[in-house]
Write an enzyme that holds these catalytic residues in place. Structure first.
Site, PDB file in Angstrom:
ATOM      1  N   ASP A  64      23.640 111.928  84.177  1.00 46.82           N
ATOM      2  CA  ASP A  64      22.995 112.732  83.145  1.00 46.82           C
ATOM      3  C   ASP A  64      23.446 112.183  81.799  1.00 46.82           C
ATOM      4  O   ASP A  64      24.527 112.497  81.308  1.00 46.82           O
ATOM      5  CB  ASP A  64      23.393 114.197  83.304  1.00 46.82           C
ATOM      6  CG  ASP A  64      22.735 115.103  82.268  1.00 46.82           C
ATOM      7  OD1 ASP A  64      22.245 114.582  81.247  1.00 46.82           O
ATOM      8  OD2 ASP A  64      22.741 116.335  82.467  1.00 46.82           O
ATOM      9  N   LYS A 103      16.894 114.359  74.460  1.00 50.06           N
ATOM     10  CA  LYS A 103      17.452 114.548  73.124  1.00 50.06           C
ATOM     11  C   LYS A 103      17.007 113.447  72.158  1.00 50.06           C
ATOM     12  O   LYS A 103      15.917 113.513  71.613  1.00 50.06           O
ATOM     13  CB  LYS A 103      18.977 114.664  73.195  1.00 50.06           C
ATOM     14  CG  LYS A 103      19.469 115.942  73.886  1.00 50.06           C
ATOM     15  CD  LYS A 103      20.950 116.141  73.731  1.00 50.06           C
ATOM     16  CE  LYS A 103      21.466 117.363  74.475  1.00 50.06           C
ATOM     17  NZ  LYS A 103      20.965 118.636  73.963  1.00 50.06           N
ATOM     18  N   PHE A 129      27.603 120.567  82.471  1.00 55.14           N
ATOM     19  CA  PHE A 129      26.511 121.211  81.743  1.00 55.14           C
ATOM     20  C   PHE A 129      25.276 120.338  81.890  1.00 55.14           C
ATOM     21  O   PHE A 129      25.233 119.213  81.389  1.00 55.14           O
ATOM     22  CB  PHE A 129      26.827 121.409  80.259  1.00 55.14           C
ATOM     23  CG  PHE A 129      25.723 122.157  79.544  1.00 55.14           C
ATOM     24  CD1 PHE A 129      25.658 123.535  79.605  1.00 55.14           C
ATOM     25  CD2 PHE A 129      24.729 121.480  78.864  1.00 55.14           C
ATOM     26  CE1 PHE A 129      24.617 124.236  78.983  1.00 55.14           C
ATOM     27  CE2 PHE A 129      23.687 122.163  78.234  1.00 55.14           C
ATOM     28  CZ  PHE A 129      23.635 123.552  78.298  1.00 55.14           C
TER      29      PHE A 129
END
Length: 403
Positions: A227, A256, A142
């Protein structure tokens, strides 16, 4: 007249696109690990906005930095320089050991930026024939929701109906270094991987996998991209999850928690070689690197380090993991995690994780299911031991009732 949750939910359903399936709780206030709904009910936030709020809700030092900068200068575009960008570069480079930084807004934008940069690097530095660059990715990955990213997703819900997709991606099983080695060709420019797969259900690779990936990428002249948008910035009990195996990526993606939940901020952290291929006019963002974003990110990084949140994630994460593993329940198949990135996987006969998330909500805990049978548990890194114990008690009560 006070607006009720039911009214707001009805308005959402009437006017909003139906692309999310949230729990039916309408939040209006947050502080630390706690949030309150519009009726005043209190909940422990066990998701932290998918790790965007590592520093806790409404951290006062980040809020103060944001308010101060809002009164000075918020946006210039990159047509001009501002007095926060260079300082942000300095702070994050010193903290992570990066040589070059490219700021963006969302995590998905950081991923897209990395894809563009490594392709260009492949053509101009590695010598891959034009239009032939390949990037290796992992099954069950993802990396966002953009068209390019969903094109190399193995999740039919993410990619179904959105094609045609961009070519140039090869998929291998996550955690399988031999499969990675076999997939590398002379045209491979990068291997893009999450150190721990979050959306897939907190899937931790076998010990030594990341180290072997590093060795293979070095051996074959392939850019290793981690990531760390969800795993980074303290979530796993280290600043970056790559530190658990003592490896260093060529390109690291963060987002984030880079703003502590106040503002969309992401960054591509790189060696000079990869980002060095980008020239003026070839990539950018109007809001990327704006002074408000940079001031917020600098404050978010400071509190993360100065207030010991990374160390707390390691300590409380172990407490949470052991507490959840001690629960005796026939419906629990597995409990796994690293730091405060944890998952409870339920057996198929449990009937799915959604109902248990709803039951936990009634007991004052907010968590969310992923891939039908798994509950993700990732509270803010400021959580205290007694809050961990209370959280485990609620899980025990709900999961034990499913025996």
């Amino acid at each position: 007249m006070t607006v009720q949750s039911a009214d707001l939910i009805a308005l959402e359903q009437q006017l909003g696109a139906n692309n999310y399936k949230p729990l039916d709780v309408v939040l209006s206030r947050g502080q630390g690990v706690w949030v309150w709904d519009v009726e005043g009910r209190r909940y422990l936030d066990g998701l932290a906005a998918y790790s965007a709020i590592n520093q806790g809700h409404c951290h006062p030092r980040i809020a103060a930095a944001m308010i101060e900068q809002m009164g000075k200068l918020t946006l210039t575009s990159r047509a001009f320089r501002n007095d926060q960008l260079a300082l942000f570069y300095r702070d994050i480079a010193e903290l992570t050991g990066s040589h070059r930084v490219l700021p963006m807004n969302s995590g998905a934008e950081a991923v897209e930026t990395a894809i563009k940069a490594v392709r260009k690097w492949g053509y101009e530095v590695k010598g891959v024939p034009a239009g032939q660059a390949e990037i290796i990715v992992c099954a069950d990955n993802f990396h966002g929701r953009t068209l390019a990213v969903v094109g190399f997703s193995s999740d039919p819900e993410s990619r179904g109906g959105f094609g045609p997709f961009a070519p140039g991606f090869r998929m291998v099983p996550f955690g399988d270094a031999d499969a990675l080695e076999k997939a590398i060709t002379p045209n491979t420019v990068a291997f893009l991987v999450e150190p721990i797969q979050g959306e897939a259900g907190v899937i931790i690779p076998p010990a030594g996998y990341l180290k072997r990936a590093r060795e293979l990428c070095t051996q074959h002249g392939v850019t290793l991209i981690f990531d760390e948008i969800q795993t980074g910035l303290g979530r796993t009990g280290k600043l970056l999850a790559e530190e658990h195996e003592g490896v260093e990526a060529d390109v690291t993606l963060v987002g984030k928690a880079l703003s502590g939940g106040f503002y969309p901020v992401s960054a591509v952290l790189s060696n000079s070689e990869v980002l060095g291929v980008l020239k003026p006019g070839q990539h950018g963002s109007t809001f990327g690197g704006n002074p408000l974003a940079c001031a917020v990110a600098r404050a978010a990084l400071r509190v993360l380090v100065e207030e010991g949140m990374i160390e707390n994630a390691a300590i409380q994460g172990e407490r949470l993991l052991q507490g959840l593993r001690a629960i005796r329940s026939n419906i629990v198949r597995d409990v796994r995690g690293r730091g405060l990135m944890t998952a409870v996987e339920l057996a198929p006969e449990a009937g799915g994780a959604r109902g248990y998330c709803e039951a936990l909500k009634t007991r004052g805990v907010l968590v969310k299911e992923t891939h039908e049978h798994t509950i993700r548990v990732s509270p803010p890194l400021v959580i205290k031991p007694e809050e961990i114990d209370w959280l485990v008690e609620q899980f025990d009560a709900v999961l034990s009732s499913g025996n």
